[in-house]
Design a protein around this motif. Structure first.
Motif, PDB file in Angstrom:
ATOM      1  N   GLU A 112       0.825  -1.220   0.000  1.00 22.32           N
ATOM      2  CA  GLU A 112       0.000   0.000   0.000  1.00 22.32           C
ATOM      3  C   GLU A 112       0.855   1.265   0.000  1.00 22.32           C
ATOM      4  O   GLU A 112       0.473   2.284  -0.554  1.00 22.32           O
ATOM      5  N   ARG A 113       2.011   1.209   0.658  1.00 21.23           N
ATOM      6  CA  ARG A 113       2.869   2.391   0.734  1.00 21.23           C
ATOM      7  C   ARG A 113       3.795   2.512  -0.476  1.00 21.23           C
ATOM      8  O   ARG A 113       4.651   3.391  -0.522  1.00 21.23           O
ATOM      9  N   GLY A 114       3.642   1.610  -1.421  1.00 21.03           N
ATOM     10  CA  GLY A 114       4.401   1.705  -2.667  1.00 21.03           C
ATOM     11  C   GLY A 114       5.896   1.454  -2.502  1.00 21.03           C
ATOM     12  O   GLY A 114       6.702   1.983  -3.271  1.00 21.03           O
ATOM     13  N   ILE A 115       6.287   0.664  -1.506  1.00 18.19           N
ATOM     14  CA  ILE A 115       7.715   0.368  -1.321  1.00 18.19           C
ATOM     15  C   ILE A 115       8.081  -0.809  -2.222  1.00 18.19           C
ATOM     16  O   ILE A 115       7.487  -1.886  -2.124  1.00 18.19           O
ATOM     17  N   LYS A 116       9.040  -0.574  -3.114  1.00 18.40           N
ATOM     18  CA  LYS A 116       9.394  -1.590  -4.117  1.00 18.40           C
ATOM     19  C   LYS A 116       9.919  -2.861  -3.470  1.00 18.40           C
ATOM     20  O   LYS A 116      10.656  -2.816  -2.490  1.00 18.40           O
ATOM     21  N   ARG A 117       9.572  -4.005  -4.068  1.00 16.63           N
ATOM     22  CA  ARG A 117       9.910  -5.305  -3.504  1.00 16.63           C
ATOM     23  C   ARG A 117      11.410  -5.499  -3.281  1.00 16.63           C
ATOM     24  O   ARG A 117      11.817  -6.132  -2.307  1.00 16.63           O
ATOM     25  N   GLU A 118      12.218  -4.930  -4.181  1.00 17.40           N
ATOM     26  CA  GLU A 118      13.667  -5.143  -4.019  1.00 17.40           C
ATOM     27  C   GLU A 118      14.201  -4.465  -2.745  1.00 17.40           C
ATOM     28  O   GLU A 118      15.298  -4.770  -2.294  1.00 17.40           O
TER      29      GLU A 118
END
Ligand SMILES: [Zn+2]
Ligand SMILES: [Zn+2]
Length: 536
Positions: free
Chosen positions: A134-140
């Protein structure tokens, strides 16, 4: 700040947040084990972080200059612009998924920090994953997320961390036993001695008996100043069921704290047991919580098929007469986006309120009296209000005096130290623990205090002024979010002792912030001019 753990052999605990002068926010603790390797003669240090909370009232530190404030862990994590961490953390363990215990994780990731592996219950890890998305933090950028269950033991360097089921107000809460070859600590997290839960996650006292004693118990002191035990979910269930049955012919409005998922499950179960139709009309926050429970494996609608969202455009919703049903809603603190509060104050709302409704609103303490005032002032004269702490409808998510006594009897600590508390709350747990003949330490272990934990004694080995990271987020024209952070001081926030020298430093900090804000608004204007001015 760095904990004073540069010595041979020992287990050390340092509260970094949550042990503040006047409030309980930003829970964060570090535990270090220092062991001398018998073969090599070299000293090896293991550090784990337990909880990474954020301060829920950033205004309380540095006058609200930052949107987010989190404990500075740059001695455990590699933060750009800071020195190389001297106590590098090998793992993070999470007690539960409340934001004052986990939201620091998001800020450290926004700051570009690479975190070590993160351990938590199934529900905590699922909640964390949902929030990361939801907070848009990229998976990497995500740390490795590891699910553990109650009873699991994780070996990290020279330390062992064992999870125990705790009871609080959301699913999947843990206490941890943290030990090395020298000593052991039971860290309670947020807890109470309640084994009854309609989400199936209460305390398991028998598992505490297995511990067989610890040198130190760091214990949730938020509510131990209150006598008796925190009203158990089973008692709350009985009381609601009784009230629902007694008022069978009337509309009943059950007002609940939006974040108390455990209570929502209890009240829904009581309504089901009383055989009444149930409408959920608590606005977006309630729907979000029911969805979060479902994603975490607790489907309330599956468990109680008679509940129905007031917002659902279904035949079932149409068939329910709100004036004969139980409506569960939000607004216990007078929150303006609660449909019930909107109805009371005469704003547009789909909330149905009959002239002889019974309103059940469990409140405690002054801020929460607001809903009582709103009902008394605005509801029709025929409305009955059941509120206040005397009714058995109120239950804290935190241990009261008897909960502490019971848990301590099973955990068997030598020394007890309060956590998750203001100084006043800490003093009250200290005197209770002394009465029960546990050892205590005389000073308030505010953030930055390092305690050496040993078989025979726990003692303060250093007291350092803690530091915090203040963080601001900017949404840039290109849609990319920019994050700026500063390491700021404590200025007496933790200890409550603002010395004159600190006052000077705070004045300097305020000047720095003012300059920072000026620069920020200049930057904003410059970027707006570049984009073609205001009003876009
Ligand atoms: Zn909590
Ligand atoms: Zn908490």
């Amino acid at each position: 700040m760095s904990a004073d753990t540069n010595r041979k052999n020992g287990l050390f605990w340092t509260p970094r947040g949550g042990n503040n002068a006047n409030d309980i926010w930003a829970s964060c603790h570090t535990f270090s084990s220092v062991v001398e390797n018998a073969e090599t003669g070299k000293t090896e240090k293991t550090t784990v972080i337990v909880d990474m909370g954020q301060n829920e009232i950033p205004r309380s530190i540095l006058g609200g200059a930052y949107e987010k404030v989190v404990p500075a862990l740059d001695d455990c994590l590699a933060v750009s612009g800071c020195e190389k961490p001297e106590n590098e953390a090998q793992a993070v363990f999470l007690t539960h998924a409340h934001s004052d215990h986990i939201a620091g994780i998001f800020e450290y990731l926004h700051m570009g920090v690479k975190l070590p592996e993160v351990y938590g219950s199934d529900y905590t890890i699922k909640t964390l994953r949902k929030e990361l998305i939801e907070r848009g933090i990229k998976r990497e950028k995500w740390p490795e997320l590891k699910t553990i269950g109650a009873g699991d033991k994780v070996r990290i360097g020279s330390m062992t961390v064992e999870a125990f089921a705790a009871s609080h107000s959301i699913p999947g809460c843990f206490s941890f036993k943290i030990s090395d070859k020298n000593a052991s600590i039971f860290h309670s997290g947020d807890t109470k001695a309640d084994g009854s839960s309609f989400l199936g996650n209460g305390v398991d006292m028998a598992s505490y008996d297995r511990i067989g004693g610890v040198d130190l118990m760091t214990f949730d002191a938020t509510a131990t100043a209150m006598g008796g035990h925190a009203t158990y979910e089973s008692e709350i269930f009985d009381e609601y069921k009784k009230l629902f049955k007694e008022n069978r012919e009337k509309q009943i409005i059950a007002v609940l704290p939006a974040a108390h998922m455990e209570r929502l499950a209890t009240v829904i179960s009581a309504a089901q047991a009383a055989g009444k139709d149930v409408l959920l009309n608590g606005g977006a926050s309630m729907e979000k919580n029911v969805m979060a429970l479902k994603l975490g494996g607790y489907d309330l609608q599956e468990k109680c098929p008679d509940i129905c969202f007031a917002s659902a455009n279904s035949k079932k919703a149409d068939d329910i007469d709100p004036k004969k049903a139980i409506t569960i809603t939000t607004g216990i603190y007078g929150e303006v986006n609660s449909p019930f509060v909107r109805k009371l104050v005469g704003e547009k709302s789909d909330f149905v309120l009959s002239d002889d409704a019974v309103v059940i609103a469990p409140t405690y303490g002054s801020p929460s009296e607001k809903i009582e005032n709103l009902v008394l002032e605005h509801a029709p004269a025929g409305v009955t209000l059941i509120a206040g702490k005397d009714a058995k409808i109120y239950g804290s998510g935190h241990a009261q005096a008897d909960d502490f006594v019971k848990i301590a009897e099973h955990v068997r600590p030598t020394t007890v130290i309060p956590i998750h508390c203001s100084r006043k709350m800490a003093e009250s747990l200290n005197s209770l623990a002394k009465k029960c003949e546990y050892r205590t330490i005389s000073e308030y272990p505010y953030n930055g205090t390092t305690v050496s934990v040993g078989r025979n004694e726990c003692r303060i080995v250093s007291v350092k002024e803690p530091e915090w990271f203040g963080i601001n987020h900017y949404h840039q024209a290109d849609g990319v979010e920019k994050v700026e952070f500063d390491k700021c001081g404590d200025y007496g926030y933790s200890s409550g002792k603002m010395q004159d020298s600190m006052k000077d430093r705070q004045e300097k900090a305020f000047q720095k912030i003012a300059a920072f804000r000026r620069e920020r608004s200049l930057k904003k204007i410059a970027s707006m001019l570049k984009r073609g001015g205001y009003g876009r």
